[in-house]
Motif scaffolding. Structure first.
Motif, PDB file in Angstrom:
ATOM      1  N   SER A  51       0.712  -1.229  -0.094  1.00 21.99           N
ATOM      2  CA  SER A  51       0.081   0.011   0.005  1.00 21.99           C
ATOM      3  C   SER A  51       0.796   1.322  -0.055  1.00 21.99           C
ATOM      4  O   SER A  51       0.368   2.210  -0.708  1.00 21.99           O
ATOM      5  CB  SER A  51      -0.988  -0.056   1.025  1.00 21.99           C
ATOM      6  OG  SER A  51      -2.036  -1.186   1.275  1.00 21.99           O
ATOM      7  N   TRP A  78      -4.833   5.090  -1.098  1.00 19.40           N
ATOM      8  CA  TRP A  78      -4.730   4.077  -0.020  1.00 19.40           C
ATOM      9  C   TRP A  78      -5.789   3.313   0.353  1.00 19.40           C
ATOM     10  O   TRP A  78      -5.991   2.205   0.462  1.00 19.40           O
ATOM     11  CB  TRP A  78      -4.209   4.756   1.268  1.00 19.40           C
ATOM     12  CG  TRP A  78      -3.886   3.754   2.412  1.00 19.40           C
ATOM     13  CD1 TRP A  78      -4.894   3.401   3.313  1.00 19.40           C
ATOM     14  CD2 TRP A  78      -2.440   3.329   2.971  1.00 19.40           C
ATOM     15  NE1 TRP A  78      -4.418   2.398   4.441  1.00 19.40           N
ATOM     16  CE2 TRP A  78      -2.993   2.456   3.962  1.00 19.40           C
ATOM     17  CE3 TRP A  78      -1.328   3.200   2.602  1.00 19.40           C
ATOM     18  CZ2 TRP A  78      -2.100   1.919   4.901  1.00 19.40           C
ATOM     19  CZ3 TRP A  78      -0.489   2.723   3.366  1.00 19.40           C
ATOM     20  CH2 TRP A  78      -0.909   1.880   4.514  1.00 19.40           C
ATOM     21  N   ASN A  79      -7.157   4.104   0.345  1.00 21.96           N
ATOM     22  CA  ASN A  79      -8.357   3.708   0.728  1.00 21.96           C
ATOM     23  C   ASN A  79      -9.054   3.052  -0.536  1.00 21.96           C
ATOM     24  O   ASN A  79     -10.094   2.363  -0.368  1.00 21.96           O
ATOM     25  CB  ASN A  79      -9.130   4.793   1.206  1.00 21.96           C
ATOM     26  CG  ASN A  79      -8.672   5.224   2.407  1.00 21.96           C
ATOM     27  OD1 ASN A  79      -8.080   4.507   3.425  1.00 21.96           O
ATOM     28  ND2 ASN A  79      -9.012   6.571   2.691  1.00 21.96           N
ATOM     29  N   GLU A  80      -8.507   2.905  -1.437  1.00 22.64           N
ATOM     30  CA  GLU A  80      -9.222   2.271  -2.749  1.00 22.64           C
ATOM     31  C   GLU A  80      -9.078   0.724  -2.586  1.00 22.64           C
ATOM     32  O   GLU A  80      -8.267   0.034  -2.108  1.00 22.64           O
ATOM     33  CB  GLU A  80      -8.613   2.280  -4.094  1.00 22.64           C
ATOM     34  CG  GLU A  80      -8.502   3.902  -4.497  1.00 22.64           C
ATOM     35  CD  GLU A  80      -9.953   4.201  -5.120  1.00 22.64           C
ATOM     36  OE1 GLU A  80     -10.543   3.193  -5.362  1.00 22.64           O
ATOM     37  OE2 GLU A  80     -10.348   5.407  -5.311  1.00 22.64           O
ATOM     38  N   PHE A  81     -10.628   0.238  -3.150  1.00 20.28           N
ATOM     39  CA  PHE A  81     -10.549  -1.121  -2.761  1.00 20.28           C
ATOM     40  C   PHE A  81     -10.932  -1.842  -4.104  1.00 20.28           C
ATOM     41  O   PHE A  81     -10.331  -3.092  -4.252  1.00 20.28           O
ATOM     42  CB  PHE A  81     -11.931  -1.402  -1.874  1.00 20.28           C
ATOM     43  CG  PHE A  81     -12.208  -2.690  -1.511  1.00 20.28           C
ATOM     44  CD1 PHE A  81     -11.648  -3.802  -0.894  1.00 20.28           C
ATOM     45  CD2 PHE A  81     -13.559  -3.103  -2.115  1.00 20.28           C
ATOM     46  CE1 PHE A  81     -12.102  -4.941  -0.694  1.00 20.28           C
ATOM     47  CE2 PHE A  81     -14.020  -4.258  -1.991  1.00 20.28           C
ATOM     48  CZ  PHE A  81     -13.066  -5.301  -1.194  1.00 20.28           C
ATOM     49  N   THR A 116      -3.386  -5.168  -0.995  1.00 23.26           N
ATOM     50  CA  THR A 116      -3.068  -3.902  -0.328  1.00 23.26           C
ATOM     51  C   THR A 116      -3.900  -4.221   0.843  1.00 23.26           C
ATOM     52  O   THR A 116      -4.584  -5.244   1.277  1.00 23.26           O
ATOM     53  CB  THR A 116      -3.615  -2.840  -0.946  1.00 23.26           C
ATOM     54  OG1 THR A 116      -4.952  -3.086  -1.292  1.00 23.26           O
ATOM     55  CG2 THR A 116      -2.995  -2.618  -2.142  1.00 23.26           C
ATOM     56  N   PRO A 166      -6.622  -2.495   2.427  1.00 22.78           N
ATOM     57  CA  PRO A 166      -7.931  -2.927   2.498  1.00 22.78           C
ATOM     58  C   PRO A 166      -8.533  -4.091   2.007  1.00 22.78           C
ATOM     59  O   PRO A 166      -9.672  -4.687   2.441  1.00 22.78           O
ATOM     60  CB  PRO A 166      -8.574  -1.541   1.466  1.00 22.78           C
ATOM     61  CG  PRO A 166      -7.550  -0.639   1.627  1.00 22.78           C
ATOM     62  CD  PRO A 166      -6.154  -1.450   2.000  1.00 22.78           C
ATOM     63  N   ILE A 180      -8.045  -6.703   4.497  1.00 19.76           N
ATOM     64  CA  ILE A 180      -8.964  -6.675   5.758  1.00 19.76           C
ATOM     65  C   ILE A 180     -10.380  -7.311   5.111  1.00 19.76           C
ATOM     66  O   ILE A 180     -10.994  -8.090   5.945  1.00 19.76           O
ATOM     67  CB  ILE A 180      -9.261  -5.374   6.106  1.00 19.76           C
ATOM     68  CG1 ILE A 180      -7.860  -4.821   6.585  1.00 19.76           C
ATOM     69  CG2 ILE A 180     -10.498  -5.187   6.863  1.00 19.76           C
ATOM     70  CD1 ILE A 180      -7.897  -3.427   7.006  1.00 19.76           C
ATOM     71  N   SER A 181     -10.706  -7.143   3.788  1.00 17.57           N
ATOM     72  CA  SER A 181     -11.754  -7.793   3.265  1.00 17.57           C
ATOM     73  C   SER A 181     -11.959  -9.031   3.160  1.00 17.57           C
ATOM     74  O   SER A 181     -12.903  -9.920   3.418  1.00 17.57           O
ATOM     75  CB  SER A 181     -12.391  -7.059   1.977  1.00 17.57           C
ATOM     76  OG  SER A 181     -11.258  -7.254   1.091  1.00 17.57           O
ATOM     77  N   ALA A 218      -9.425  -3.565  11.419  1.00 14.94           N
ATOM     78  CA  ALA A 218      -9.522  -2.236  11.035  1.00 14.94           C
ATOM     79  C   ALA A 218      -8.643  -1.227  11.754  1.00 14.94           C
ATOM     80  O   ALA A 218      -8.250  -0.246  11.143  1.00 14.94           O
ATOM     81  CB  ALA A 218     -10.961  -1.687  11.570  1.00 14.94           C
ATOM     82  N   GLY A 225      -5.593  -1.169  10.229  1.00 13.30           N
ATOM     83  CA  GLY A 225      -5.734  -0.472   8.821  1.00 13.30           C
ATOM     84  C   GLY A 225      -5.687   0.917   8.884  1.00 13.30           C
ATOM     85  O   GLY A 225      -5.365   1.614   7.638  1.00 13.30           O
ATOM     86  N   THR A 264      -2.507   5.519   7.918  1.00  9.99           N
ATOM     87  CA  THR A 264      -3.031   6.795   7.448  1.00  9.99           C
ATOM     88  C   THR A 264      -3.000   7.792   8.374  1.00  9.99           C
ATOM     89  O   THR A 264      -2.880   8.886   8.137  1.00  9.99           O
ATOM     90  CB  THR A 264      -4.512   6.450   6.662  1.00  9.99           C
ATOM     91  OG1 THR A 264      -5.276   5.660   7.734  1.00  9.99           O
ATOM     92  CG2 THR A 264      -4.281   5.758   5.604  1.00  9.99           C
TER      93      THR A 264
END
Length: 297
Positions: A95, A229-232, A246, A248, A251-252, A269, A272, A276
């Motif tokens: 990431s 960074w937050n793109e999934f 990455t 996110p 985590i998913s 979470a 993660g 940031t």
């Protein structure tokens, strides 16, 4: 006499409307706004509180006390489980690499494009800016299949550079649209003075335009990093292997495991959020200065 009396009456009224310490008395509307702000702050902080509290609970503690109670004793089992099961340092490295490279390249390309459009005055600049705006309006779902087919053909599927290329183009489109309007109002006197001194266009860009627009570029750099960074969806589609995922995505994927418990999900979470948050705290002053730079002449 009448004017003196009027001045005295006005001054008396002003003194009456001031509380101790020179502060004006708050009106009911002010208290209402303050209450709304406090409620909004609680709504924002509540999810972070739940994540923080439940990250340091054991599954038994969570089952007995519930999600809102404080942990009876600190338990880092969830954090350790997530750290080991997803190889968290590697995911953070992926990431960081993707977000850092995208942020730098997108800012650089945005600056070059905006310099050509806003200062270079290319023909059809309005239509070009509208094209960049339309590029930002396209949903990511509409780009998945064409991009998947293209990167599969050139051998970049399941490669970090495929995501870097996509996000660099997407972020640069927004940066070009924003900087073009900024550079379009750039003082002509400064550019003409630099030209009279014998500066080339390249020297004008790096010695005149870049130093003056550095606060705006810093804000774009920070936003591009956090957004990437937050793109999934795109990393989930183009980074299939576990080694290239990455944070996110990790985590998913972990939350989809049937063996997962709430405490480990909360720990994932929390871990993660921390990178940031650290990045934001480091560049907080830069972000504040960049945002307020345009407000003060």
């Amino acid at each position: 006499m009448a004017s003196a009396s009027l001045v005295t009456t006005t001054a008396t009224r002003q003194r009456r409307t001031r509380a101790r310490g020179g502060m004006t008395r708050r009106r009911p509307v002010d208290w209402l706004l303050l209450a709304l702000v406090a409620i909004g702050a609680l709504l924002v902080v509540a999810p972070f509180y739940l994540v923080l509290v439940n990250s340091f609970k054991s599954p038994i503690d969570y089952a007995t006390s519930g999600p809102l109670a404080l942990p009876q004793h600190l338990d880092v089992t969830g954090i350790v489980n997530f750290w080991q099961r997803v190889d968290f340092p590697r995911k953070v490295g992926n990431s960081l690499f993707i977000s850092g490279v995208v942020a730098v390249l997108a800012v650089l390309i945005s600056m070059l494009n905006a310099f050509a459009i806003g200062i270079g005055r290319v023909r059809g600049r309005t239509g070009i800016v509208l094209l960049f705006l339309l590029a930002n309006l396209l949903p990511q779902e509409a780009l998945l299949y064409p991009l998947y087919y293209m990167f599969k053909s050139v051998g970049l599927y399941d490669n970090l550079w495929s995501v870097i290329i996509i996000f660099t183009v997407v972020q640069a489109a927004f940066g070009t649209y924003l900087l073009s309007s900024v550079y379009g109002t750039f003082p002509k006197e400064i550019l003409e003075a630099a030209s009279l001194d014998g500066a080339t266009r390249w020297q004008i860009l790096w010695r005149v335009v870049f130093p003056i627009s550095r606060p705006t570029l810093s804000v774009l750099l920070i936003f591009f990093f956090i957004w990437t960074w937050n793109e999934f969806l795109i990393p989930l589609t183009f980074l299939a292997s576990n080694d290239n995922q990455t944070v996110p995505v990790a985590i998913s994927v972990l939350q989809g495991d049937r063996l997962m418990d709430v405490t480990t999900i909360s720990a994932s979470a929390l871990l993660g959020i921390i990178p940031t948050l650290i990045f934001f705290l480091i560049f907080q002053r830069t972000l504040t200065r960049g945002i307020t730079a345009g407000a003060v002449k």
